[in-house]
Motif scaffolding. Structure first.
Motif, mmCIF file in Angstrom:
data_model
loop_
_atom_site.group_PDB
_atom_site.id
_atom_site.type_symbol
_atom_site.label_atom_id
_atom_site.label_comp_id
_atom_site.label_asym_id
_atom_site.label_seq_id
_atom_site.Cartn_x
_atom_site.Cartn_y
_atom_site.Cartn_z
ATOM 1 N N GLU A 86 -5.354 27.742 -103.438
ATOM 2 C CA GLU A 86 -4.949 28.596 -104.554
ATOM 3 C C GLU A 86 -3.481 28.368 -104.899
ATOM 4 N N ALA A 87 -2.662 28.114 -103.880
ATOM 5 C CA ALA A 87 -1.236 27.876 -104.107
ATOM 6 C C ALA A 87 -0.940 26.410 -104.378
ATOM 7 N N HIS A 88 -1.749 25.533 -103.773
ATOM 8 C CA HIS A 88 -1.539 24.099 -103.913
ATOM 9 C C HIS A 88 -2.862 23.462 -104.338
ATOM 10 N N PRO A 89 -3.127 23.373 -105.622
ATOM 11 C CA PRO A 89 -4.440 22.898 -106.104
ATOM 12 C C PRO A 89 -4.758 21.487 -105.631
ATOM 13 N N VAL A 90 -6.048 21.215 -105.528
ATOM 14 C CA VAL A 90 -6.556 19.942 -105.023
ATOM 15 C C VAL A 90 -7.653 19.436 -105.959
ATOM 16 N N PRO A 91 -7.959 18.137 -105.925
ATOM 17 C CA PRO A 91 -9.118 17.647 -106.685
ATOM 18 C C PRO A 91 -10.424 18.204 -106.116
ATOM 19 N N ALA A 92 -11.464 18.165 -106.935
ATOM 20 C CA ALA A 92 -12.782 18.671 -106.537
ATOM 21 C C ALA A 92 -13.769 17.518 -106.417
ATOM 22 N N ILE A 93 -14.700 17.652 -105.464
ATOM 23 C CA ILE A 93 -15.791 16.695 -105.254
ATOM 24 C C ILE A 93 -17.099 17.457 -105.388
ATOM 25 N N LEU A 94 -17.937 17.046 -106.313
ATOM 26 C CA LEU A 94 -19.188 17.743 -106.625
ATOM 27 C C LEU A 94 -20.385 16.986 -106.075
ATOM 28 N N GLU A 95 -21.276 17.710 -105.376
ATOM 29 C CA GLU A 95 -22.625 17.226 -105.057
ATOM 30 C C GLU A 95 -23.601 18.230 -105.653
ATOM 31 N N TYR A 96 -24.557 17.734 -106.441
ATOM 32 C CA TYR A 96 -25.339 18.572 -107.355
ATOM 33 C C TYR A 96 -26.801 18.175 -107.225
ATOM 34 N N ILE A 97 -27.569 18.934 -106.431
ATOM 35 C CA ILE A 97 -28.947 18.569 -106.091
ATOM 36 C C ILE A 97 -29.815 19.827 -105.992
ATOM 37 N N PRO A 98 -31.158 19.665 -105.915
ATOM 38 C CA PRO A 98 -32.053 20.829 -105.900
ATOM 39 C C PRO A 98 -32.570 21.215 -104.513
ATOM 40 N N TYR A 99 -31.894 20.815 -103.444
ATOM 41 C CA TYR A 99 -32.488 20.920 -102.106
ATOM 42 C C TYR A 99 -31.978 22.094 -101.275
ATOM 43 N N ARG A 100 -31.412 23.119 -101.897
ATOM 44 C CA ARG A 100 -31.032 24.375 -101.251
ATOM 45 C C ARG A 100 -29.831 24.199 -100.334
ATOM 46 N N LYS A 101 -28.682 24.566 -100.842
ATOM 47 C CA LYS A 101 -27.462 24.547 -100.051
ATOM 48 C C LYS A 101 -27.522 25.544 -98.895
ATOM 49 N N ARG A 102 -28.247 26.627 -99.061
ATOM 50 C CA ARG A 102 -28.239 27.727 -98.090
ATOM 51 C C ARG A 102 -28.918 27.325 -96.779
ATOM 52 N N ALA A 149 -12.800 18.602 -97.262
ATOM 53 C CA ALA A 149 -11.843 19.702 -97.417
ATOM 54 C C ALA A 149 -10.652 19.531 -96.481
ATOM 55 N N SER A 150 -10.915 19.022 -95.274
ATOM 56 C CA SER A 150 -9.818 18.814 -94.321
ATOM 57 C C SER A 150 -8.880 17.696 -94.760
ATOM 58 N N GLN A 151 -9.336 16.880 -95.714
ATOM 59 C CA GLN A 151 -8.520 15.787 -96.231
ATOM 60 C C GLN A 151 -7.853 16.139 -97.561
ATOM 61 N N GLY A 152 -7.944 17.411 -97.950
ATOM 62 C CA GLY A 152 -7.243 17.844 -99.145
ATOM 63 C C GLY A 152 -8.064 17.861 -100.411
ATOM 64 N N TYR A 153 -9.340 18.201 -100.297
ATOM 65 C CA TYR A 153 -10.236 18.291 -101.450
ATOM 66 C C TYR A 153 -11.016 19.603 -101.424
ATOM 67 N N ALA A 154 -11.411 20.052 -102.610
ATOM 68 C CA ALA A 154 -12.358 21.151 -102.728
ATOM 69 C C ALA A 154 -13.738 20.534 -102.909
ATOM 70 N N ALA A 155 -14.567 20.598 -101.874
ATOM 71 C CA ALA A 155 -15.901 19.997 -101.911
ATOM 72 C C ALA A 155 -16.909 21.098 -102.202
ATOM 73 N N ILE A 156 -17.748 20.859 -103.187
ATOM 74 C CA ILE A 156 -18.655 21.913 -103.641
ATOM 75 C C ILE A 156 -20.080 21.379 -103.746
ATOM 76 N N ARG A 157 -21.019 22.132 -103.171
ATOM 77 C CA ARG A 157 -22.445 21.793 -103.189
ATOM 78 C C ARG A 157 -23.150 22.794 -104.085
ATOM 79 N N VAL A 158 -23.670 22.308 -105.213
ATOM 80 C CA VAL A 158 -24.254 23.171 -106.233
ATOM 81 C C VAL A 158 -25.761 23.007 -106.236
ATOM 82 N N ASP A 159 -26.483 24.141 -106.213
ATOM 83 C CA ASP A 159 -27.926 24.144 -106.433
ATOM 84 C C ASP A 159 -28.190 24.017 -107.932
ATOM 85 N N MET A 160 -28.980 23.026 -108.325
ATOM 86 C CA MET A 160 -29.299 22.845 -109.731
ATOM 87 C C MET A 160 -30.088 24.029 -110.275
ATOM 88 N N ARG A 161 -30.083 24.147 -111.576
ATOM 89 C CA ARG A 161 -30.867 25.188 -112.257
ATOM 90 C C ARG A 161 -32.312 25.160 -111.752
#
Length: 668
Positions: free
Chosen positions: A30-46, A61-73
């Motif tokens: 939040e104080a020091h923004p980072v690039p984002a890495i998106l993985e976007y699939i239908p296989y349930r992140k939970r 994330a430990s290397q300075g990225y915001a990694a995000i796993r998105v469940d598709m519509r």
């Protein structure tokens, strides 16, 4: 670097739909923004890909990225319904997700996209849409051509994995969103998804040529549309390797390729081994293109590929011997074509020996072939090919005088005729050891209706001579001195593909037949290419409750003349066993039994049945069970596809769906 994990956040879309996401980021992002890495699939992140996501995205994330796993519509905990693979809606949603990520206060505005399989496909597809914030992608185990190189068709033949994967999607998409995430509306959403469920195998079986359905999402239709840098990754034991050299050749953007011995698995966990430090390599890729750092990664070769050594054929393969090699450019100017002519039973370095040779293989030829797509589990690799070699026309070289490396696409050209209008051709390239064992190196199948391409298939004219050119699957292998190179030619490949409508005899005319191998010459002084072993972040807490079990076998009924191929996975689809995700308290189990049978000379006898039970439960009493059965049969005119899905909450059956479809056989 300390990492913050957000179990769920909601990404709003313009139409009011919310996509569920899991986020890993540096705790000071939040104080020091980072690039984002998106993985976007239908296989349930939970509770679906949780075990894979945590160590990979936590590492980024430990290397300075915001990694995000998105469940598709329509999948996992997201809103909506899912109608099919790779729809325009899927890409449109991804564009909104990327724009949303770039606008977050914890993001620098630079976004990368990565994925394996489905996520590798849509990374390419979304890159072709050129969202401004997307700076680079990594595509793993994917394809540029949805008809030629996906789980539905191969060489115009119907893959039996189309039924397997479609059946799995019935079970996967029948799982409800987690009440702990979506709240009281979970049950109504679940019933809506069940009511809306398509019969997945039928969606794809209704498109038996490379029509507009398959051209959509096939990025090879316009590779020039992709302008962001691309890292393409594959493995020899996987089914999606052909795209890597094609992308390197066809793209004009910055690009690199990596091919190892692996199955359909991220390389940091690669099986067959050796695994490699893929996450470290990926971080260098992201550092270059998302952070603008001079990492030197583009000073390396365009392609790094593993050349496998010979091994004794075995169906379970934890690791292989060999070496990585570097190709500064692809196609490589140093790789030369080596042509072999045909004679009766022989591959010849000089002129062909004229002969006319005929073959009509039993329809269960191919039972030693292993799985179409390796996943790194027991029993899936090709067995010793001698059984199938005995049911084929085989052509062998003399013992090689020196080691010989091949890297690329072998190509077979045959002059042939068929006695029926519909026929299949199955080709296998093998390494034959002095003890006679036969190791499959590459292969191809071709529905001869598709001999001139899959846009407008047409039946054969019985008795008419024609030439066909068949590229085999890309490969990297060292044939040792003293071994023979073998090409085997058959007319069936069961249980990999559904039989042709006719049990045809093929006749080869050897003077015009050729095998061309892409030979990589020795390079004196070539330095060894070493890739560090795989590593990852902290593993996902999971307690194994019951070991998984996988069995595979083929039996022959001497009364009916049928061969029966049976695969059973208990506790987990890929042998992972029944386990509980400790941090969310959810237990997951998945059982699948697949049975395929065919008689030696009757294409109409082919049958397939897939049964599944998928269950999820928690100590708070939430218990879900999905049961499915899908069957496929048919005749020369049509397929008969039937399916049943039952969904249970506790012991109460909450929904039943049945399907019965007759699908005309137009081009398969």
């Amino acid at each position: 670097m300390a990492v913050e994990t957000i179990e769920n956040l909601w990404i709003p879309l313009a139409d009011g739909t919310r996509l569920a996401a899991r986020l890993w980021r540096p705790d000071d992002a939040e104080a020091h923004p980072v690039p984002a890495i998106l993985e976007y699939i239908p296989y349930r992140k939970r509770d679906g890909t949780r075990g894979r996501d945590e160590p990979m995205h936590g590492f980024f994330a430990s290397q300075g990225y915001a990694a995000i796993r998105v469940d598709m519509r329509g999948s996992g905990d997201s809103d909506g319904v899912l109608d099919d693979e790779y729809l325009p809606q899927e890409q449109d949603d991804a564009l909104e997700v990327i724009a949303w990520l770039a606008a977050q206060p914890w993001c620098t505005g630079a976004v990368g996209m990565m994925g394996k399989s489905w996520g590798g496909f849509n990374a390419l597809q979304v890159a072709a849409r050129r969202p401004p914030a997307l700076k680079a992608i990594i595509t793993v185990c994917s394809t540029d051509d949805r008809f030629a190189d996906d789980i539905h068709f191969m060489g115009g033949c119907l893959l039996n994995d189309n039924l397997w994967w479609g059946s799995i999607m019935l079970a996967y998409q029948a799982r409800p969103a987690d009440p702990a995430i979506v709240g009281e509306g979970w049950r109504a959403q679940w019933l809506e998804r069940l009511d809306h469920m398509p019969l997945w195998p039928a969606l794809w079986m209704n498109h038996q040529s490379r029509d507009a359905y398959w051209r959509h999402g096939s990025v090879n239709e316009d590779l020039g549309a992709i302008t962001c840098p691309v890292l393409a990754v594959g493995g020899w034991a996987d089914a999606y390797t052909n795209a890597v050299p094609r992308l390197l050749e066809g793209l004009s953007c910055p690009r690199q390729g990596l091919i190892g011995p692996w199955a359909h698995i991220y390389p940091q966990d690669g099986v067959p081994g050796p695994s490699v430090d893929f996450l470290g390599e990926a971080t260098r890729w992201w550092d270059t293109w998302l952070k603008g750092q001079n990492t030197g990664i583009m000073d390396g070769p365009m392609l790094r590929a593993f050349i496998e050594d010979h091994r004794t054929p075995t169906t379970t393969l934890p690791a292989v011997e060999g070496r990585f090699v570097a190709e500064p450019a692809w196609p490589s100017p140093s790789i030369a074509d080596q042509a072999w002519s045909f004679g009766p039973g022989r591959l010849l370095p000089g002129a062909a020996e004229a002969a006319t040779l005929s073959i009509r293989s039993p329809l269960w030829t191919g039972t030693t072939g292993g799985e179409w797509m390796g996943t790194g589990v027991v029993g899936e690799m090709p067995a010793d090919q001698r059984l199938d070699d005995g049911l084929s026309l085989v052509f062998d070289t003399e013992p090689l005088a020196a080691d010989q490396d091949v890297l690329g696409f072998p190509v077979v050209t045959l002059e042939l005729a068929a006695d029926r209008p519909h026929a299949q051709l199955a080709l296998r390239l093998c390494d034959v050891a002095p003890d006679g064992s036969s190791l499959r190196i590459s292969y191809a199948v071709l529905n001869l209706d598709h001999r001139d391409g899959s846009a407008a298939p047409a039946p054969l004219v019985p008795g008419e001579r024609l030439q066909v050119r068949v590229p085999l699957k890309v490969c990297g292998h060292r044939f040792p001195a003293g071994h023979r190179i073998r090409l085997a030619v058959a007319t069936a490949c069961w249980p990999l593909v559904w039989p042709a409508r006719d049990a045809a005899t093929l006749t080869l005319f050897t003077p015009a037949c050729r095998l061309v191998l892409p030979v990589r010459p020795d390079r004196p002084g070539e330095p060894p290419l070493t890739l560090p072993p795989g590593r990852g972040g902290a593993p996902t807490p999971r307690t194994l409750l019951r070991e998984g079990r996988i069995t595979r076998g083929v039996s022959f009924d001497q009364v009916t003349g049928k061969a029966v191929s049976t695969t059973v996975g208990e506790g987990g689809l890929f042998g992972e066993g029944v386990g509980i995700w400790d941090d969310i308290g959810t237990t997951v189990s998945h059982d699948l039994t697949r049975r395929l049978s065919v008689a030696a000379d009757d294409p109409d006898s082919a049958e397939a049945t897939i049964d599944q039970v998928y269950s999820m439960l928690r100590e708070d009493g939430w218990a879900i069970r999905i049961e499915t059965r899908v069957t496929l049969a048919g005749d020369r005119d049509a397929f008969r596809l039937n399916a049943t899905l039952k969904a249970f909450e506790g012991d109460a059956e909450v929904a039943t769906r049945t399907w019965s479809e007759t699908i005309p056989r137009l081009h398969v």
